[in-house]
Design a protein around this motif. Structure first.
Motif, PDB file in Angstrom:
ATOM      1  N   ALA A 172       0.816  -1.216   0.000  1.00  0.00           N
ATOM      2  CA  ALA A 172       0.000   0.000   0.000  1.00  0.00           C
ATOM      3  C   ALA A 172       0.848   1.264   0.000  1.00  0.00           C
ATOM      4  CB  ALA A 172      -0.914  -0.007   1.215  1.00  0.00           C
ATOM      5  N   ASN A 173       2.161   1.096  -0.113  1.00  0.00           N
ATOM      6  CA  ASN A 173       3.088   2.230  -0.132  1.00  0.00           C
ATOM      7  C   ASN A 173       3.005   3.045   1.166  1.00  0.00           C
ATOM      8  OD1 ASN A 173       5.187   3.616  -1.422  1.00  0.00           O
ATOM      9  ND2 ASN A 173       3.796   5.185  -2.232  1.00  0.00           N
ATOM     10  N   GLN A 174       2.734   2.338   2.280  1.00  0.00           N
ATOM     11  CA  GLN A 174       2.738   2.986   3.590  1.00  0.00           C
ATOM     12  C   GLN A 174       4.123   2.810   4.213  1.00  0.00           C
ATOM     13  OE1 GLN A 174      -0.568   0.803   5.336  1.00  0.00           O
ATOM     14  NE2 GLN A 174      -1.868   2.614   5.216  1.00  0.00           N
ATOM     15  N   PRO A 175       4.563   3.781   4.997  1.00  0.00           N
ATOM     16  CA  PRO A 175       5.934   3.716   5.517  1.00  0.00           C
ATOM     17  C   PRO A 175       6.166   2.569   6.487  1.00  0.00           C
ATOM     18  CG  PRO A 175       4.726   5.520   6.530  1.00  0.00           C
ATOM     19  CD  PRO A 175       3.868   5.008   5.419  1.00  0.00           C
ATOM     20  N   ILE A 176       7.318   1.923   6.347  1.00  0.00           N
ATOM     21  CA  ILE A 176       7.806   0.940   7.312  1.00  0.00           C
ATOM     22  C   ILE A 176       9.188   1.433   7.732  1.00  0.00           C
ATOM     23  CG2 ILE A 176       8.435  -1.450   7.755  1.00  0.00           C
ATOM     24  CD1 ILE A 176       6.709  -2.225   5.335  1.00  0.00           C
ATOM     25  N   HIS A 177       9.328   1.800   8.978  1.00  0.00           N
ATOM     26  CA  HIS A 177      10.609   2.302   9.447  1.00  0.00           C
ATOM     27  C   HIS A 177      11.550   1.134   9.753  1.00  0.00           C
ATOM     28  CE1 HIS A 177       9.350   6.553   9.822  1.00  0.00           C
ATOM     29  NE2 HIS A 177       8.164   6.003   9.980  1.00  0.00           N
ATOM     30  N   VAL A 178      12.814   1.331   9.512  1.00  0.00           N
ATOM     31  CA  VAL A 178      13.790   0.256   9.665  1.00  0.00           C
ATOM     32  C   VAL A 178      13.782  -0.311  11.086  1.00  0.00           C
ATOM     33  CG1 VAL A 178      16.255  -0.304   9.636  1.00  0.00           C
ATOM     34  CG2 VAL A 178      15.279   1.109   7.814  1.00  0.00           C
ATOM     35  N   HIS A 179      13.574   0.555  12.083  1.00  0.00           N
ATOM     36  CA  HIS A 179      13.616   0.067  13.468  1.00  0.00           C
ATOM     37  C   HIS A 179      12.497  -0.937  13.746  1.00  0.00           C
ATOM     38  CE1 HIS A 179      10.446   3.068  14.192  1.00  0.00           C
ATOM     39  NE2 HIS A 179      10.203   2.440  15.315  1.00  0.00           N
ATOM     40  N   GLU A 180      11.404  -0.900  12.970  1.00  0.00           N
ATOM     41  CA  GLU A 180      10.322  -1.857  13.182  1.00  0.00           C
ATOM     42  C   GLU A 180      10.746  -3.274  12.837  1.00  0.00           C
ATOM     43  OE1 GLU A 180       6.139  -0.315  12.393  1.00  0.00           O
ATOM     44  OE2 GLU A 180       7.322   0.941  11.056  1.00  0.00           O
ATOM     45  N   PHE A 181      11.664  -3.413  11.878  1.00  0.00           N
ATOM     46  CA  PHE A 181      12.182  -4.738  11.551  1.00  0.00           C
ATOM     47  C   PHE A 181      12.920  -5.351  12.737  1.00  0.00           C
ATOM     48  CE2 PHE A 181      12.532  -3.898   6.687  1.00  0.00           C
ATOM     49  CZ  PHE A 181      11.224  -4.349   6.528  1.00  0.00           C
ATOM     50  N   PHE A 182      13.387  -4.507  13.636  1.00  0.00           N
ATOM     51  CA  PHE A 182      14.173  -5.008  14.756  1.00  0.00           C
ATOM     52  C   PHE A 182      13.307  -5.607  15.859  1.00  0.00           C
ATOM     53  CE2 PHE A 182      17.562  -2.687  12.758  1.00  0.00           C
ATOM     54  CZ  PHE A 182      18.680  -3.443  13.070  1.00  0.00           C
ATOM     55  N   TYR A 183      12.000  -5.336  15.842  1.00  0.00           N
ATOM     56  CA  TYR A 183      11.159  -5.902  16.911  1.00  0.00           C
ATOM     57  C   TYR A 183      11.208  -7.431  16.911  1.00  0.00           C
ATOM     58  CZ  TYR A 183       7.451  -6.535  20.274  1.00  0.00           C
ATOM     59  OH  TYR A 183       6.745  -6.911  21.398  1.00  0.00           O
ATOM     60  N   PRO A 184      10.865  -8.107  15.799  1.00  0.00           N
ATOM     61  CA  PRO A 184      10.958  -9.577  15.822  1.00  0.00           C
ATOM     62  C   PRO A 184      12.381 -10.075  16.039  1.00  0.00           C
ATOM     63  CG  PRO A 184      10.456  -8.779  13.602  1.00  0.00           C
ATOM     64  CD  PRO A 184      10.318  -7.620  14.521  1.00  0.00           C
ATOM     65  N   LEU A 185      13.379  -9.325  15.559  1.00  0.00           N
ATOM     66  CA  LEU A 185      14.768  -9.723  15.790  1.00  0.00           C
ATOM     67  C   LEU A 185      15.101  -9.697  17.275  1.00  0.00           C
ATOM     68  CD1 LEU A 185      16.750  -7.928  12.922  1.00  0.00           C
ATOM     69  CD2 LEU A 185      16.322 -10.377  13.171  1.00  0.00           C
ATOM     70  N   MET A 186      14.672  -8.642  17.952  1.00  0.00           N
ATOM     71  CA  MET A 186      14.965  -8.525  19.378  1.00  0.00           C
ATOM     72  C   MET A 186      14.185  -9.558  20.190  1.00  0.00           C
ATOM     73  SD  MET A 186      15.450  -4.446  20.095  1.00  0.00           S
ATOM     74  CE  MET A 186      13.835  -3.957  19.534  1.00  0.00           C
ATOM     75  N   GLN A 187      12.918  -9.798  19.815  1.00  0.00           N
ATOM     76  CA  GLN A 187      12.144 -10.825  20.516  1.00  0.00           C
ATOM     77  C   GLN A 187      12.796 -12.192  20.325  1.00  0.00           C
ATOM     78  OE1 GLN A 187       7.864 -10.756  20.020  1.00  0.00           O
ATOM     79  NE2 GLN A 187       7.695 -12.940  20.403  1.00  0.00           N
ATOM     80  N   GLY A 188      13.275 -12.453  19.124  1.00  0.00           N
ATOM     81  CA  GLY A 188      13.972 -13.712  18.871  1.00  0.00           C
ATOM     82  C   GLY A 188      15.270 -13.809  19.637  1.00  0.00           C
ATOM     83  N   TYR A 189      15.983 -12.684  19.761  1.00  0.00           N
ATOM     84  CA  TYR A 189      17.256 -12.672  20.480  1.00  0.00           C
ATOM     85  C   TYR A 189      17.042 -12.933  21.974  1.00  0.00           C
ATOM     86  CZ  TYR A 189      22.078 -11.455  21.587  1.00  0.00           C
ATOM     87  OH  TYR A 189      23.376 -11.503  21.998  1.00  0.00           O
ATOM     88  N   ASP A 190      15.868 -12.566  22.492  1.00  0.00           N
ATOM     89  CA  ASP A 190      15.548 -12.910  23.884  1.00  0.00           C
ATOM     90  C   ASP A 190      15.676 -14.412  24.101  1.00  0.00           C
ATOM     91  OD1 ASP A 190      14.927 -10.237  24.285  1.00  0.00           O
ATOM     92  OD2 ASP A 190      12.757 -10.535  24.251  1.00  0.00           O
ATOM     93  N   SER A 191      15.180 -15.185  23.135  1.00  0.00           N
ATOM     94  CA  SER A 191      15.224 -16.650  23.247  1.00  0.00           C
ATOM     95  C   SER A 191      16.647 -17.173  23.156  1.00  0.00           C
ATOM     96  CB  SER A 191      14.366 -17.285  22.147  1.00  0.00           C
ATOM     97  OG  SER A 191      13.007 -16.935  22.299  1.00  0.00           O
ATOM     98  N   VAL A 192      17.487 -16.481  22.399  1.00  0.00           N
ATOM     99  CA  VAL A 192      18.903 -16.850  22.319  1.00  0.00           C
ATOM    100  C   VAL A 192      19.571 -16.607  23.664  1.00  0.00           C
ATOM    101  CG1 VAL A 192      21.115 -16.312  21.238  1.00  0.00           C
ATOM    102  CG2 VAL A 192      19.035 -16.403  19.837  1.00  0.00           C
ATOM    103  N   SER A 193      19.337 -15.432  24.239  1.00  0.00           N
ATOM    104  CA  SER A 193      19.981 -15.059  25.495  1.00  0.00           C
ATOM    105  C   SER A 193      19.578 -15.971  26.647  1.00  0.00           C
ATOM    106  CB  SER A 193      19.625 -13.609  25.850  1.00  0.00           C
ATOM    107  OG  SER A 193      20.128 -12.721  24.882  1.00  0.00           O
ATOM    108  N   LEU A 194      18.327 -16.398  26.669  1.00  0.00           N
ATOM    109  CA  LEU A 194      17.826 -17.185  27.791  1.00  0.00           C
ATOM    110  C   LEU A 194      17.797 -18.681  27.509  1.00  0.00           C
ATOM    111  CD1 LEU A 194      14.870 -14.914  28.984  1.00  0.00           C
ATOM    112  CD2 LEU A 194      17.168 -15.089  29.934  1.00  0.00           C
ATOM    113  N   GLU A 195      18.262 -19.084  26.309  1.00  0.00           N
ATOM    114  CA  GLU A 195      18.291 -20.500  25.924  1.00  0.00           C
ATOM    115  C   GLU A 195      16.916 -21.144  26.146  1.00  0.00           C
ATOM    116  OE1 GLU A 195      21.508 -22.229  28.091  1.00  0.00           O
ATOM    117  OE2 GLU A 195      23.045 -21.248  26.886  1.00  0.00           O
ATOM    118  N   THR A 196      15.901 -20.477  25.637  1.00  0.00           N
ATOM    119  CA  THR A 196      14.517 -20.904  25.822  1.00  0.00           C
ATOM    120  C   THR A 196      14.239 -22.219  25.097  1.00  0.00           C
ATOM    121  OG1 THR A 196      13.817 -18.600  26.039  1.00  0.00           O
ATOM    122  CG2 THR A 196      12.117 -20.207  25.444  1.00  0.00           C
ATOM    123  N   ASP A 197      13.469 -23.094  25.749  1.00  0.00           N
ATOM    124  CA  ASP A 197      13.064 -24.359  25.131  1.00  0.00           C
ATOM    125  C   ASP A 197      11.740 -24.235  24.387  1.00  0.00           C
ATOM    126  OD1 ASP A 197      15.141 -26.237  26.082  1.00  0.00           O
ATOM    127  OD2 ASP A 197      14.363 -25.711  28.066  1.00  0.00           O
TER     128      ASP A 197
END
Length: 418
Positions: A172-197
């Motif tokens: 739809a040609n609506q803005p997506i800011h680069v920092h928004e891509f980092f949300y799923p990355l950071m949530q995923g990195y939480d699982s890396v840091s805590l060795e989540t099962d």
């Protein structure tokens, strides 16, 4: 686990835990890995680490949120450990899931206040002796820029655009800011840091949770986390997801009578789903309830009253549950006023020649939160004074001692001597 011979007792325990964990789940990815993790935990005696991330931008918990929380409680009862992540770092971005525009970033003060509210409410559901709280700023805030670049290099833009909300905004040609891509990355990195099962979430969190599994693989962890996705609970309207903004919710911090009354308005078609996903009812009891409803030996109203009483018991205690049930029977089944009604004295400053507008009265007594809400209630025919319906939003009222003001079926106040 391969090459490990289980005893009959261990095999039975694996199957028992699987049955409990799978009940009500919309999807488990991958299911065979879940069985392997449970088996390993039983053989080694080491509990699984089960994660839930909390977005501290909306700390008021309603029954829809408890679908995942009840599943966490089941893991605790099976002997596993819960990792609750307060997203104080990710919360500064805001989860863009389902959003058509960029989320407003929260201040650190907002996040801390909301996180405290979460903990107070969660204590009503989870066993805090088996719960560890984490703030993801403790590891995300320590990353250097080269660490962030390495993290970003684990996932392609094409993969990010697989997310439905990003794809729609891009098309739809609506803005997506680069920092928004980092949300799923950071949530995923939480699982890396805590060795989540295992990570839990609603079906709307599928992309974010699978990102944790992806990143654990990218960081060469032995086996990625299992995603357990729970269904989204429809609200009191019976169609849309339960949401405070849609006013189709039951809040766990609401007054006991409010919880009871709202529960009685749940559509009959959804009652079994509410029982299964939001209470501790056993599978055997659930089956008996289902068969009773189908056979007509259990009336839907009676099943709903039992559910309403259970909700109040869970969040306010047994005594409040008994009182709420009696209040409902008195007010709605016997069509009588409740025995105890809160008394409110109207300030002289609000009166003009002894009178007050009906809208101002509703707000002053706390029956409505705003003039707009009061106006809507009057227009919908939900306001009564001494059992007489008020339909004129401009009506003036001269309060007298003992007058009963009512909004809807559950809100009453009695006017004290002015």
């Amino acid at each position: 686990m391969t090459g490990i011979e289980l005893t009959d007792a261990q095999r039975q325990e694996v199957e028992r835990q699987l049955q409990i964990i799978k009940r009500g789940a919309a999807e488990i990815i991958p299911e065979d890995a879940l069985k392997q993790k449970i088996t390993r935990a039983i053989v080694t005696g080491k509990p699984l680490k089960v994660k839930l991330g909390l977005d501290p931008s909306a700390p008021d918990i309603h029954i829809g949120h408890t679908v995942v929380l009840q599943k966490l409680r089941q893991f605790q009862e099976l002997g596993h450990e819960v990792q609750l992540i307060i997203g104080d770092f990710t919360g500064r971005i805001g989860d863009p899931t389902g959003k058509s525009e960029t989320r407003k970033q929260l201040t650190e003060e907002d996040v801390q206040h909301n996180a405290q509210t979460y903990q107070t409410q969660l204590s009503k559901i989870l066993d805090f002796t088996k719960t560890t709280f984490y703030y993801n700023s403790s590891w995300l805030g320590e990353l250097k820029f080269d660490d962030v670049l390495k993290l970003a290099g684990k996932v392609t833009v094409a993969r990010m655009l697989e997310r439905d909300d990003f794809a729609k905004r891009y098309a739809a040609n609506q803005p997506i800011h680069v920092h928004e891509f980092f949300y799923p990355l950071m949530q995923g990195y939480d699982s890396v840091s805590l060795e989540t099962d295992i990570e839990l979430g609603g079906t709307d969190q599928t992309f974010n949770i699978l990102m944790g599994r992806t990143l654990q693989g990218a960081y060469e962890m032995q086996d990625g986390q299992v995603a357990i996705l729970m269904p989204l609970l429809e609200g009191l309207d019976g169609t849309q997801k339960m949401s405070k903004s849609l006013k189709n919710y039951i809040g766990i911090d609401e007054a006991a009578n409010e919880i009871f009354g709202k529960t009685m308005s749940i559509p009959d078609s959804l009652m079994l789903k509410y029982y299964e996903l939001t209470t501790a009812i056993s599978s055997e009891e659930l089956q008996e309830l289902k068969e009773g409803l189908e056979a007509g030996s259990i009336h839907p109203r009676d099943a709903k009253m039992k559910l309403a009483k259970e909700y109040v018991r869970m969040y306010h205690g047994a005594e409040a549950a008994q009182e709420a049930e009696q209040h409902f029977i008195t007010v709605f089944q016997k069509r009588a006023l409740p025995e105890e009604i809160e008394e409110i004295q109207i300030s002289e400053e609000l009166l003009d020649a002894g009178q007050i507008s009906i809208i101002k009265l509703l707000v002053a007594t706390g029956l409505q939160a705003s003039n707009a809400e009061a106006r809507r209630s009057i227009e919908q025919g939900a306001v009564k004074i001494n059992e007489t319906k008020i339909l004129n939003i401009h009506e003036l009222f001269q309060p007298q001692d003992g007058d009963i003001v009512q909004v809807g079926k559950r809100k009453f106040v009695k006017i004290k001597q002015v």
